[in-house]
Design an enzyme around this catalytic site. Structure first.
Site, PDB file in Angstrom:
ATOM      1  N   GLN A  40       0.828  -1.213   0.000  1.00  8.37           N
ATOM      2  CA  GLN A  40       0.000   0.000   0.000  1.00  8.37           C
ATOM      3  C   GLN A  40       0.862   1.264   0.000  1.00  8.37           C
ATOM      4  OE1 GLN A  40      -3.492   0.290  -0.150  1.00  8.37           O
ATOM      5  NE2 GLN A  40      -3.383  -1.889  -0.673  1.00  8.37           N
TER       6      GLN A  40
ATOM      7  N   HIS B  15       7.468  -5.947  -8.517  1.00 10.99           N
ATOM      8  CA  HIS B  15       8.757  -5.573  -9.103  1.00 10.99           C
ATOM      9  C   HIS B  15       9.195  -4.161  -8.731  1.00 10.99           C
ATOM     10  CE1 HIS B  15       6.268  -3.317 -11.916  1.00 10.99           C
ATOM     11  NE2 HIS B  15       7.350  -2.788 -12.443  1.00 10.99           N
TER      12      HIS B  15
ATOM     13  N   HIS C  25      16.917   0.306  -7.231  1.00  6.70           N
ATOM     14  CA  HIS C  25      15.618  -0.006  -6.625  1.00  6.70           C
ATOM     15  C   HIS C  25      15.248  -1.477  -6.792  1.00  6.70           C
ATOM     16  CE1 HIS C  25      14.065   0.441 -10.797  1.00  6.70           C
ATOM     17  NE2 HIS C  25      13.113  -0.358 -10.383  1.00  6.70           N
TER      18      HIS C  25
ATOM     19  N   LYS D  70       6.764 -10.598 -39.173  1.00 12.65           N
ATOM     20  CA  LYS D  70       6.127  -9.361 -39.635  1.00 12.65           C
ATOM     21  C   LYS D  70       5.986  -8.310 -38.528  1.00 12.65           C
ATOM     22  CE  LYS D  70       1.364 -10.964 -38.933  1.00 12.65           C
ATOM     23  NZ  LYS D  70       0.058 -11.168 -39.607  1.00 12.65           N
TER      24      LYS D  70
END
Length: 616
Positions: free
Chosen positions: A135, A199, A226, A347
């Protein structure tokens, strides 16, 4: 009304035939052998229903389900209907069936995200989200100081992390369904989603300003990023909230899966030995492609970028030219020199170049905005001055400062963007200098931008950065009378390295493609096979100079110093050089070419080329 004539021919059933294994299983399931004149491989839905009715299986719901499923183009859907009716047992093992039923019983949490729409997240992910450590991301701006330039850039690391966790699940699920032979389990899926979700747990106040500007200046001898803090914060989150127990409840093995999650965030946790061993411990090499989803160290194509491209463009008001949904549809795991990697269709190579071009444009227009950067520089200066006097309580009641809080996750978990207001509204006399700088940011009394240039040839190294303000102050223009003399402490020199994500390398060289004709064979597509309009180089360096003094006389003098410095260093000509320093720019011949003229260096290159051609 009835029309006379030949009766219409009966339309053939277009229902696809079941596989031989499926038809044989159906016949075996009802305890009889198929009739001699009826090959199970040729049965359509009506033949199957007739066969079942003949042997006493007349459940209308079952027969209707079979007919409806056949209309959707696949008889494989009959398995579940037959199983529920008690006709046959599932071909899956009891363990797999138990896991499937368990997953079906899981109540997914639904979020209405402005970027991805309604997204579903697993209860285990929700258990992680509903922790103080996660949070905390609600109070860290995604784009740091850019919010002071772009009014819409108010989004935080919290919603970005939700998006990355969701996209990680989308990509894994697509590969799982498209290629069952990869043996992607529900454990794998949950672990990749958790890695995407967590992450960015290690970001500090104002995101990249903290680890890119503040920590390198506050602790120059400490190599810290970090990603390292994200791993440490994830460990703290798991231990402080009993997450291991919840992991076991949903089938995860904490000893292996926690390691796997951390490796996805920060790379190998163990230094690889000299022999070419697989450096990861969480998953074996045959599942190495799973490490390319959240933070792709191989070529930079990962779900983290996909979310912040879409999310940042939405909030910045900039067009996003990359469609991650299309990439997911074309994603496929292929073998490249006996190693499995995530590949895409040939492609799509042009779209990938567009993706990295979009990244570069976002850096130029927003992330490295000249005003946003100087605001972050000023906030960094304020944090440096306040660093010794900010006290944060950590483990065991020990006190930490802004720069040392990263050593203790309990203390670091309390550090968010709020420290800006804590300094700004403090009455502590020791914070007076820091408070004054932040007040200037609030009142828009910013350091002034002087100019931008680029080095030619050799780039400036990081160890030379501290010397640059002194070099600018020493570049006193000759023959020009200046009303103000400036010193090194009056200048700020900001060096920005722009690239496609892999420094001077082309990231597409590390991507492999498959073709429509043979999806198992991969190829490399070089730049010259795509377009001649693609960039020749994939990295460059920008040098921006700012002046702390904001009065007109000081700014005029700073412009003269800057232009003279560019002349001395043989940097590129500032775009406004002829306007701010009209007496200096004529002194450098290569800066004064008329439209269409060639520089002496270019003339020499052409002459050498012609001479070489003549000799040949």
């Amino acid at each position: 009304m009835r029309v006379c004539g030949k009766p219409p021919k009966r339309a053939r059933s277009r229902t696809p035939s079941p596989t031989p294994e499926h038809a044989a299983a159906l016949a075996e399931s009802v305890g009889v052998e198929p009739e001699d004149d009826a090959d199970p491989q040729s049965w359509d839905a009506e033949r199957l229903c007739a066969f079942l009715s003949h042997h006493g299986f007349n459940d209308p719901k079952l027969l209707r389900c079979i007919r409806e499923n056949s209309n959707r183009g696949s008889l494989s859907h009959h398995d579940e209907s037959l199983e529920k009716s008690g006709i046959r047992d599932s071909p899956r093992s009891s363990e797999e069936r138990q896991k499937r039923n368990q997953n079906n019983d899981v109540s997914m949490k639904i979020f209405n995200d402005p970027i991805h729409g309604h997204i579903e997240l697993h209860p285990l992910l929700m258990r992680i989200i509903d922790t103080p450590q996660f949070q905390r991301l609600r109070y860290i701006k995604q784009l740091g100081g850019s919010y002071y330039v772009f009014p819409g850039a108010s989004h935080n690391r919290f919603e970005h992390s939700l998006g990355v966790g969701y996209l990680a699940g989308c990509l894994v699920r697509e590969l799982q369904e498209k290629q069952p032979d990869l043996n992607i389990t529900e454990r794998d899926l949950l672990c990749v989603q958790i890695a995407g979700l967590c992450h960015d747990l290690g970001h500090g106040p104002f995101s990249h300003m903290f680890d890119g500007r503040f920590i390198p200046l506050a602790r120059p001898d400490f190599n810290w990023k970090h990603e390292i803090a994200s791993v440490q914060m994830f460990e703290y989150l798991v231990n402080a909230n009993g997450i291991e127990t919840v992991m076991k409840k949903y089938g995860l093995i904490p000893e292996e899966d926690i390691c796997f999650i951390k490796e996805q965030i920060a790379g190998p946790l163990y230094s690889p030995v000299k022999s070419p061993l697989w450096p990861y411990k969480g998953r074996p090499e045959e599942k190495g492609f799973l490490y390319e989803i959240v933070a792709n160290k191989r070529n930079g194509i990962d779900v983290d970028k996909w979310d912040y491209f879409a999310r940042d463009c939405h909030h910045l008001g900039i067009q996003n030219n990359f469609d991650y949904k299309r990439f997911i549809k074309f994603a496929r795991v292929c073998k490249v020199k006996d190693t499995k990697h995530i590949c895409t269709r040939d492609k799509e190579v042009g779209n990938l170049y567009d993706m990295f071009h979009t990244r570069n444009c976002l850096h130029r227009r927003a992330y490295q905005h000249k005003v946003g950067n100087i605001i972050e520089t000023m906030i960094t200066d304020a944090f440096l001055k306040a660093d010794p006097y900010i006290q944060i309580e950590g483990t065991g009641g020990k006190k930490y400062t802004l720069s040392t809080a990263i050593d203790d996750m309990e203390a670091y978990a309390k550090l968010t963007d709020h420290v800006f207001q804590e300094i700004l509204y403090s009455s502590d006399p020791r914070l007076a200098e820091a408070r004054e700088i932040l007040q200037k940011v609030e009142c828009r009394k910013l350091y002034k931008f002087v100019g931008e240039t680029q080095p030619k040839g050799k780039e400036i190294k990081m160890e030379e950065y501290d010397q640059l303000p002194k070099d600018v102050a020493a570049s006193v223009p000759e023959g020009i009378t200046l009303q103000v003399e400036l010193k090194a402490e009056d200048f700020i020199v900001d060096v920005i390295n722009m690239d496609y994500g892999m420094k001077e390398k082309n990231p597409i060289d590390n991507v492999r493609f498959y073709c429509k004709g043979d999806q198992s064979k991969t190829v490399m597509i070089t730049k010259d096979q795509v377009s001649r309009l693609l960039p020749e180089k994939f990295a460059e360096q920008l040098i921006r100079v700012y002046c702390k003094k904001t009065d007109k006389q000081s700014l005029d003098a700073a412009s003269q110093y800057f232009v003279q410095w560019c002349i001395n260093k043989n940097f590129t000509k500032p775009q406004d050089g002829d306007v701010v320093a009209p007496e200096l720019t004529p002194r450098k011949p290569s800066w004064n070419l008329e439209y269409g003229e060639q520089s002496p260096d270019r003339i020499r290159e052409v002459s050498k080329a012609r001479a070489s051609l003549f000799r040949n």
